[in-house]
Design a protein around this motif. Structure first.
Motif, short mmCIF file in Angstrom:
data_model
loop_
_atom_site.label_atom_id
_atom_site.label_comp_id
_atom_site.label_asym_id
_atom_site.label_seq_id
_atom_site.Cartn_x
_atom_site.Cartn_y
_atom_site.Cartn_z
N ARG A 40 -26.15 18.52 34.29
CA ARG A 40 -24.84 18.39 33.69
C ARG A 40 -23.93 18.19 35.13
NH1 ARG A 40 -19.79 20.42 31.89
NH2 ARG A 40 -19.08 19.43 29.93
N VAL A 41 -23.55 16.76 34.99
CA VAL A 41 -22.59 16.59 36.14
C VAL A 41 -21.30 16.02 35.57
CG1 VAL A 41 -21.97 15.24 38.32
CG2 VAL A 41 -24.30 15.99 37.72
N THR A 42 -20.02 16.56 36.13
CA THR A 42 -18.60 16.02 35.62
C THR A 42 -17.92 15.48 36.60
OG1 THR A 42 -18.61 17.62 33.67
CG2 THR A 42 -16.68 16.92 34.44
N PHE A 43 -17.22 14.39 36.51
CA PHE A 43 -16.50 13.93 37.50
C PHE A 43 -14.78 13.98 37.21
CE2 PHE A 43 -20.55 11.68 38.03
CZ PHE A 43 -20.86 11.82 39.43
N LEU A 44 -14.20 14.53 38.01
CA LEU A 44 -12.78 14.75 37.88
C LEU A 44 -12.02 13.69 38.76
CD1 LEU A 44 -12.45 18.66 37.60
CD2 LEU A 44 -12.58 17.07 35.66
N PRO A 45 -11.02 13.33 38.62
CA PRO A 45 -9.98 13.56 37.57
C PRO A 45 -10.34 12.49 36.30
CG PRO A 45 -8.89 11.98 39.04
CD PRO A 45 -10.00 12.47 39.57
N GLU A 46 -11.33 11.77 36.29
CA GLU A 46 -11.67 10.81 35.24
C GLU A 46 -12.06 11.81 33.98
OE1 GLU A 46 -12.51 10.21 38.05
OE2 GLU A 46 -11.77 8.33 38.62
N ASN A 47 -12.66 12.82 34.26
CA ASN A 47 -13.06 13.80 33.14
C ASN A 47 -14.24 13.33 32.39
OD1 ASN A 47 -13.05 16.51 32.21
ND2 ASN A 47 -11.73 16.12 30.64
N LYS A 48 -15.16 12.81 33.12
CA LYS A 48 -16.30 12.17 32.36
C LYS A 48 -17.73 12.87 32.76
CE LYS A 48 -14.79 7.34 32.14
NZ LYS A 48 -14.90 5.80 32.37
N THR A 49 -18.59 13.16 31.89
CA THR A 49 -19.88 13.99 32.15
C THR A 49 -20.99 13.19 31.64
OG1 THR A 49 -18.43 15.82 31.73
CG2 THR A 49 -20.53 16.16 31.48
N GLY A 50 -22.05 13.49 32.22
CA GLY A 50 -23.27 13.09 32.08
C GLY A 50 -24.34 14.00 32.53
N TYR A 51 -25.53 13.63 32.04
CA TYR A 51 -26.69 14.48 32.36
C TYR A 51 -27.84 13.52 33.04
CZ TYR A 51 -24.89 17.78 29.06
OH TYR A 51 -24.08 18.51 28.40
N PHE A 52 -28.23 14.12 34.36
CA PHE A 52 -28.93 13.08 35.18
C PHE A 52 -30.25 13.88 35.79
CE2 PHE A 52 -24.38 12.14 35.23
CZ PHE A 52 -24.59 10.75 34.93
N GLU A 53 -31.32 12.98 36.10
CA GLU A 53 -32.56 13.58 36.56
C GLU A 53 -32.18 13.90 37.85
OE1 GLU A 53 -35.39 13.77 34.89
OE2 GLU A 53 -35.22 12.42 33.20
N ASP A 54 -33.28 14.89 38.50
CA ASP A 54 -33.54 15.27 39.83
C ASP A 54 -33.53 14.09 40.67
OD1 ASP A 54 -33.17 17.81 39.80
OD2 ASP A 54 -35.35 18.24 39.47
N ASN A 55 -32.63 14.10 41.73
CA ASN A 55 -32.68 12.97 42.96
C ASN A 55 -31.84 11.80 42.64
OD1 ASN A 55 -34.23 14.58 44.87
ND2 ASN A 55 -36.10 14.14 43.48
N THR A 56 -31.23 11.99 41.58
CA THR A 56 -30.05 10.86 41.21
C THR A 56 -29.17 10.76 42.16
OG1 THR A 56 -30.70 10.64 38.70
CG2 THR A 56 -28.65 9.84 39.59
N SER A 57 -28.47 9.98 42.75
CA SER A 57 -27.37 9.98 43.94
C SER A 57 -26.12 10.12 43.01
CB SER A 57 -27.31 8.78 44.62
OG SER A 57 -26.78 7.53 43.85
N LEU A 58 -25.28 10.96 43.53
CA LEU A 58 -23.93 11.11 42.57
C LEU A 58 -23.17 9.81 42.64
CD1 LEU A 58 -22.38 14.53 44.55
CD2 LEU A 58 -23.04 14.09 42.10
N HIS A 59 -23.45 8.84 43.60
CA HIS A 59 -22.81 7.66 43.49
C HIS A 59 -23.31 6.76 42.22
CE1 HIS A 59 -22.36 3.29 44.26
NE2 HIS A 59 -20.78 3.48 44.96
N SER A 60 -24.74 6.88 42.23
CA SER A 60 -25.41 6.13 41.08
C SER A 60 -24.98 6.80 39.52
CB SER A 60 -26.95 6.27 41.04
OG SER A 60 -27.26 5.43 42.19
#
Length: 627
Positions: free
Chosen positions: A6-26
């Protein structure tokens, strides 16, 4: 969600679920967050920095410091240890390049303002010409004679006969136009509107719909896209819009995007889908502005550099990355817009203007359609200054063109505190009372410096003797005696033991490497000009006119351009800034059959000069780096 993080990006407050080795940019991109990545995600530009917060978003929101953290203006590249230490007392942090950091755990990340793509100043105005309205595509209302018993009659042939009786020359019809003609004629009492492209009937509509007849001209650049909606009945501009090219997340220059295609099996599909989606979005904006429907648009004319043209048409450009740099095609190309999933009238035609050769694309062909080099008795110079620079020189005797790969420095990429021409960018510099003053876009506090600001700044530093003709920033001891203390105090020593210019209290600087990047970019343009002059055996004083196209060129001061050696040292009266002439040319091609024919003629007439294989190129390029 097993195996995903689970990765959350602030201040956009958007969350997604990502596989191992996915870059934060992607990961951010998949959630619709556009993080700057001018180098194409290879970890070189440093523009995509991101902060990992070692707490969850609820804990972070609960902290008093979070409000200050969101609103505080800072340059993430200058984010120092003390500031990190202060934040860590509330919520511990780590700094990453988002393109290089791989996901291996649940994370909460903060994306600073300096890493997010901003709204840009995009040039949509260009050189205007009085164009005789005579488009290739036409829409005509006719009344078709009724069939009579015993007289040979074919529905589609009767429509064509009625069209020819109006003075048009129609000799063919598309299969689609014939598929529903029988029912359409009878339901409309044989009163129909016909759409003709060239000499071919491509569609028939019930009743008189001739008042709804529009076309679009579009310039697809590496950095920006500009589009114009035109009324094909009177040539009037109904709406204009523009946007940052959404492909910028895969790199600021065309080679980064070609590399993305080469390295990813679905790379071309992804970049093509991005550009088509963006074109459709711009079409919706234009239609909303003009209060019409996409169904009312019957033709779209596109101009663009060679790579953008290939990607838009879903043609693989990978061979342009390797010698001998071969495009798939020159063009022109005419096809149904719907075949590329462009959402217009189902019968709408897409016309791609022909390119000139190699990396000299249809955008420069488009520019030349509204100029008169092919009729001029004296040599004229055309320069399109941008990420993919293009130069044309000649007269009616002979015209040459060449690509000048200046790179994205003009757009603020590869510059320490560079940014595109958006709000807060330093766009001009003044010397006043022994110090430097800045003018920013939007008249707000400076956030970085864009291309025109960098050019203006370096020119001023040359005049003051702070930078020498080799591009070197001088130490305080080497400066002219007359140099003010205020200017002397701006010269600092960097961690690399090189000098830099402190513009805004250490937050915005001009480094020695920044000046080198500008030298490389200007040398690409000036050396190309010199080689073309050499090929034509002419001197700079023989050039009667200089036309500078492109958004960056329109913000450029002609005196600065001459002073830096970007263009030949000629009379400023000869220099003409023509704005987004590629869009103006695409408009002219849309509105005039004669201009379209001129574009096709120029594409055959103009000679392409490849610089990379020339023995004299390196020497001329190196000499062109000096100021």
């Amino acid at each position: 969600m097993s195996g995903k993080h689970r990765v959350t990006f602030l201040p956009e407050n958007k969350t997604g679920y990502f596989e191992d080795n996915t870059s934060l940019h992607s990961a951010a991109l998949s959630l619709g967050i556009a993080i700057n990545s001018t180098c194409g995600g290879i970890g070189k530009c440093g523009k995509c920095r991101i902060v990992e917060l070692n707490c969850n978003e609820k804990e972070f929101y609960a902290k008093e410091f979070s409000k200050e953290f969101y609103t505080k203006e800072f340059d993430i590249k200058k984010f120092n240890t003390d500031e990190l230490s202060n934040i860590s007392q509330t919520c511990s942090t780590q700094l990453f390049l988002s393109c290089q950091q791989k996901i291996s755990k649940d994370m909460v990340c903060y994306i600073p303002e300096s890493s997010v793509t901003k709204n840009e100043q995009i040039m949509t105005d260009g050189k205007s010409e009085n164009i005789k309205l005579e488009p290739d595509i036409k829409k005509i209302f006719i009344e078709v004679p009724l069939p009579q018993l015993g007289i040979k009659y074919f529905d589609i042939d009767s429509v064509i006969s009625a069209l020819n009786e109006t003075g048009l020359k129609v000799s063919a019809y598309s299969y689609k136009a014939s598929t529903n003609i029988s029912q359409l004629l009878r339901e409309s009492s044989y009163k129909v509107s016909c759409i003709i492209e060239g000499e071919e009937l491509i569609a028939v509509e019930s009743g008189n719909t001739t008042d709804r007849f529009y076309g679009i001209a579009i310039d697809i650049g590496t950095t920006t896209i500009a589009a114009k909606l035109l009324n094909l009945n009177n040539g009037k501009t109904e709406a204009i819009t523009s946007a940052l090219n959404s492909q910028h997340i895969y790199g600021a220059d065309v080679i980064s995007r070609v590399n993305f295609i080469i390295e990813n099996k679905d790379g071309l599909e992804r970049l093509h889908e991005i550009i088509i989606n963006q074109i459709n979005h711009l079409i919706c904006i234009l239609c909303n502005l003009a209060q019409i429907e996409p169904f009312d648009i019957y033709k779209i004319v596109i101009a663009g550099n060679t790579i953008m043209q290939h990607i838009t048409l879903k043609l693989d450009p990978r061979n342009l990355a390797f010698s001998p740099y071969t495009p798939v095609m020159q063009g022109p190309l005419s096809l149904e817009a719907k075949s590329l999933k462009i959402e217009l009238n189902p019968s709408a035609i897409l016309y791609s203007i022909p390119s000139l050769g190699g990396f000299v694309g249809s955008d420069i062909t488009s520019v030349l359609t509204i100029l008169d080099l092919d009729e001029s008795n004296t040599p004229k110079l055309v320069i399109d200054i941008g990420t993919n620079g293009e130069v044309v020189l000649g007269s009616k005797e002979r015209i040459l063109c060449a690509s000048a790969p200046a790179g994205p420095a003009w757009e603020g990429a590869c510059i320490t505190c560079g940014m595109r021409a958006s709000e807060g960018a330093i766009e001009a510099v003044l010397l006043k009372e022994g110090d430097i003053e800045f003018k920013t876009i939007g008249d707000v506090a400076p956030k970085g410096i864009c291309g025109s600001g960098i050019i203006d700044l370096i020119t001023k530093l040359l005049h003051c003797g702070i930078v020498d003709n080799w591009g070197r920033i001088l130490s305080s001891e080497e400066l002219p005696i007359k140099t003010s203390n205020k200017l002397k105090n701006r010269i600092k020593k960097s961690s690399c033991n090189l000098y830099e210019i402190d513009l805004i209290e250490g937050k915005i600087i001009l480094s020695q490497q920044d000046i080198r990047e500008i030298q490389l970019a200007k040398a690409a343009i000036s050396s190309t000009i010199e080689i073309l002059m050499k090929e034509l055996n002419i001197g700079k004083n023989e050039i009667s006119e200089v036309y500078i196209a492109g958004a960056f060129g329109n913000h450029l001061n002609s005196e600065d351009a001459i002073e830096l050696g970007l263009i030949p040292r000629i009379s400023q009266e000869k220099i003409n800034f023509i704005g987004n002439a590629a869009l103006s040319g695409a408009e002219a091609v849309l509105l005039s059959s004669a201009i379209r024919q001129k574009a096709e003629h120029l594409s055959k007439l103009i000679e392409y000069v490849e610089l990379s294989g020339r023995e004299d190129f390196q020497e001329i390029f190196i000499n062109s780096m000096f100021f």
